[in-house]
Scaffold this active site. Structure first.
Site, short mmCIF file in Angstrom:
data_model
loop_
_atom_site.label_atom_id
_atom_site.label_comp_id
_atom_site.label_asym_id
_atom_site.label_seq_id
_atom_site.Cartn_x
_atom_site.Cartn_y
_atom_site.Cartn_z
N LYS A 106 -66.07 -57.83 9.63
CA LYS A 106 -67.46 -58.03 9.21
C LYS A 106 -67.52 -58.13 7.68
O LYS A 106 -67.01 -57.26 6.99
CB LYS A 106 -68.34 -56.87 9.69
CG LYS A 106 -68.62 -56.91 11.19
CD LYS A 106 -69.58 -55.83 11.61
CE LYS A 106 -69.83 -55.86 13.12
NZ LYS A 106 -70.64 -57.00 13.55
N ARG A 149 -68.89 -56.76 24.68
CA ARG A 149 -68.94 -57.33 26.03
C ARG A 149 -67.59 -57.19 26.73
O ARG A 149 -67.54 -57.14 27.96
CB ARG A 149 -69.41 -58.79 25.95
CG ARG A 149 -68.48 -59.70 25.22
CD ARG A 149 -69.16 -60.99 24.78
NE ARG A 149 -70.08 -60.78 23.65
CZ ARG A 149 -70.81 -61.74 23.10
NH1 ARG A 149 -70.77 -62.97 23.57
NH2 ARG A 149 -71.60 -61.46 22.08
N LYS A 177 -72.31 -49.09 26.00
CA LYS A 177 -71.32 -49.57 25.03
C LYS A 177 -70.94 -48.44 24.09
O LYS A 177 -71.78 -47.90 23.38
CB LYS A 177 -71.89 -50.75 24.23
CG LYS A 177 -70.99 -51.20 23.07
CD LYS A 177 -71.53 -52.46 22.37
CE LYS A 177 -70.71 -52.81 21.12
NZ LYS A 177 -71.22 -54.01 20.41
N1 BES Z 1 -72.17 -54.56 17.27
C1 BES Z 1 -72.41 -55.93 17.00
C2 BES Z 1 -73.87 -56.32 17.18
C3 BES Z 1 -74.86 -55.72 16.22
C4 BES Z 1 -75.21 -56.37 15.05
C5 BES Z 1 -75.49 -54.52 16.52
C6 BES Z 1 -76.14 -55.82 14.20
C7 BES Z 1 -76.42 -53.97 15.67
C8 BES Z 1 -76.75 -54.62 14.52
C9 BES Z 1 -71.58 -56.80 17.94
O1 BES Z 1 -70.36 -56.29 18.34
C10 BES Z 1 -71.29 -58.08 17.22
O2 BES Z 1 -70.63 -58.03 16.23
N2 BES Z 1 -71.81 -59.19 17.75
C11 BES Z 1 -71.63 -60.46 17.16
C12 BES Z 1 -71.29 -61.45 18.27
C13 BES Z 1 -70.83 -62.78 17.79
C14 BES Z 1 -69.47 -62.68 17.12
C15 BES Z 1 -70.75 -63.71 18.99
C16 BES Z 1 -72.92 -60.85 16.48
O3 BES Z 1 -74.00 -60.51 17.00
O4 BES Z 1 -72.86 -61.43 15.40
ZN ZN Z 2 -70.24 -54.20 18.39
ZN ZN Z 3 -68.80 -56.73 16.95
#
Ligand code: BES
Ligand code: ZN
Ligand code: ZN
Length: 477
Positions: free
Chosen positions: A256, A330, A244
């Site tokens: 975020k 993803r 990724k």
């Molecule tokens: N890059 C983030 C995941 C992440 C969170 C990595 C904290 C490292 C530390 C990923 O792209 C993300 O934002 N995932 C979301 C998915 C959700 C919207 C289904 C998450 O984990 O909240």
């Molecule tokens: Zn991410």
């Molecule tokens: Zn994300």
């Protein structure tokens, strides 16, 4: 840091010494006086893990006692972690050069200490006005390694250094085009490594709907980088390593909130890890056939940013309903995985991704959340070497029930589950759809790629976690 091999006679060596003491051995081999030996014995009664520092003016002797009777992986990890304390002592003492030798100590134990020193000595210094303290030279007793062995280890540690440096670099100085250029430049200098960089137009003509959608809100173009290293003559197909490469994850239009954006420069750690593993394998000429597939873009809410409700057509034709733009990883991985399936007939696809916050909540910063589909053998091997190098995996289930959670009303799939539960698994399930029949292992490294505070043998920041794991896995091939 420079490592050299030397003949080191600890009793009359002129310099600072780290003396590793694992097993009780004959007193006469110890570089200690009678009183000192008595002191060591006394301390061993209380427990075996301790350090005594003896003055050998103008030098010092760091006498590092450890318990060699625990399980090998535990012993080695213990030594890796103690390297951090040792380094802090060196810094306090103004010691920049040391020799490492020992008694009752195995080569792999010495290697673990050296590895720990290398990991612990790393800090992200590029933007500091004053160069911080670092250990400069380590002379290692040549009874432990052949020249070539120490060099091979150092080449791996150098790749880990660069992996961490890339992950720590903010997006202002490492966006997708810059990272692709950097990878291409390294590949050009590395025997046996071929690098193909696809730009936005080529990605468009490939119809990588996931990568293009995530990129739509950004000023910086995406890249799709394919690295190939083949040092094997067989027809079994390559090991495909998908990483990724979200150069920065703002979340997109589902931006975020609060401090959740902090450290999201590390969202390309999967790509950095896979590139570093491939380069390390090439450096050390491992007999493997590897293809690293790295989709690179940042995710921003600007311009014509992709939106929730958009329905994307992915590289393999699957349609995906966007439910949350923050589940972007993803989407870009799905295109890369499908590209691997279609173009390489891989023996296995392994991906590494900082994919879900849910993985961090489930297991914190102590390991990788792993899943497989048709990849039982590969996952078992990874678990095994993971225990050995102490970059550990914990397996999550891939029960068919989870498939229901990512089915969409309007498209083939939705990009996140209908409930927030099991977020790590629904993400893994989403990726597995694109691997089809190909053996597939998914490594969610969200908890371990970047530490917001120092831990074990790592200072705060990028860890390079996963490079040693995958390298050890490749050594088993
Ligand atoms: N890059 C983030 C995941 C992440 C969170 C990595 C904290 C490292 C530390 C990923 O792209 C993300 O934002 N995932 C979301 C998915 C959700 C919207 C289904 C998450 O984990 O909240
Ligand atoms: Zn991410
Ligand atoms: Zn994300």
């Amino acid at each position: 840091m420079i490592y050299t091999l030397d003949k080191i006679a600890p009793k009359d060596y002129e310099g600072n010494i780290v003396f590793l003491y694992g097993d009780e051995t004959a007193e006469r081999v110890l570089p200690l006086g009678k009183k000192e030996i008595a002191l060591v014995k006394e301390r061993r009664e209380e427990g075996r893990d301790f350090m005594l520092v003896f003055d050998r003016l103008p030098y010092r002797l760091y006498f590092l006692s450890f318990d060699s009777e625990k399980e090998a992986a535990e012993v080695q990890e213990g030594l890796r972690r103690r390297a951090m304390d040792l380094l802090k002592r060196f810094e306090g003492d103004g010691v920049e050069e040391v020799a490492v030798c020992g008694a009752g100590t195995l080569p792999e134990e010495v290697a673990a200490l050296l590895e720990g020193l290398s990991l612990a000595d790393y800090s992200f210094d590029r933007y500091k006005s004053k160069e911080p303290w670092h250990l400069q030279r380590v002379a290692v007793d040549k009874v432990y390694f052949k020249e070539e062995e120490l060099e091979a280890m150092q080449r791996l540690w150098n790749r880990i250094y660069w992996c961490r440096e890339w992950v720590n670099l903010p997006v202002q100085d490492l966006n997708a085009p810059a990272f692709a250029d950097e990878l291409a430049a390294i590949a050009a200098d590395l025997e046996g490594v071929k690098c193909t960089v696809m730009d936005k137009r080529q990605i468009e003509s490939l119809r990588m709907g996931g990568l293009l959608a995530v990129n739509r809100g950004s000023v910086d173009e995406p890249r799709f980088v394919v690295l190939e290293y083949n040092n094997l003559n067989d027809n079994e197909g390559p090991i495909c390593l998908v990483g990724k490469g979200v150069m920065y994850d703002t979340g997109g239009l589902n931006i975020k909130p609060e401090d959740y954006m902090q450290d999201m420069k590390s969202d390309m750690a999967g790509a950095a890890t896979m590139a570093s593993v491939l380069f390390a394998a090439a450096d050390n000429k491992l007999p493997v056939h590897l293809v690293a597939l790295l989709p690179l873009t940042d995710s921003r809410p600007g311009f014509n940013a992709y939106a929730a409700d958009d329905i994307l057509t992915m590289y393999d034709g699957t349609t995906v309903e966007v439910v949350n733009t923050d589940a972007e990883g993803r989407l870009i991985l799905a295109d890369a995985i499908a590209y691997a399936v279609k173009n390489y007939h891989p023996r296995v696809i392994i991906d590494a991704a900082t994919l879900t916050g849910a993985a961090v909540r489930a297991i914190s910063t102590f390991g990788i959340a792993a899943m497989e589909q048709n990849g039982r053998r590969e996952l078992e091997m990874l678990k095994l070497v993971g225990e050995q190098v102490y970059e550990r995996l914990v397996e999550f289930p891939m029960w068919k029930e989870y498939d229901e959670l990512i089915k969409s009303e309007y498209a083939d799939l939705r990009n996140c589950g209908t409930t927030p539960q099991a977020g790590t698994i629904t993400a893994g399930k989403f990726l597995a759809h694109f691997a089809k029949e190909t053996p597939f292992v998914h490594l969610d490294i969200a908890g371990v790629a970047f530490f917001s505070k120092a831990q074990h043998c790592w200072r705060a920041g990028a860890s390079g976690y996963g490079v040693r794991l995958l390298y050890a896995y490749l050594q088993m091939q």
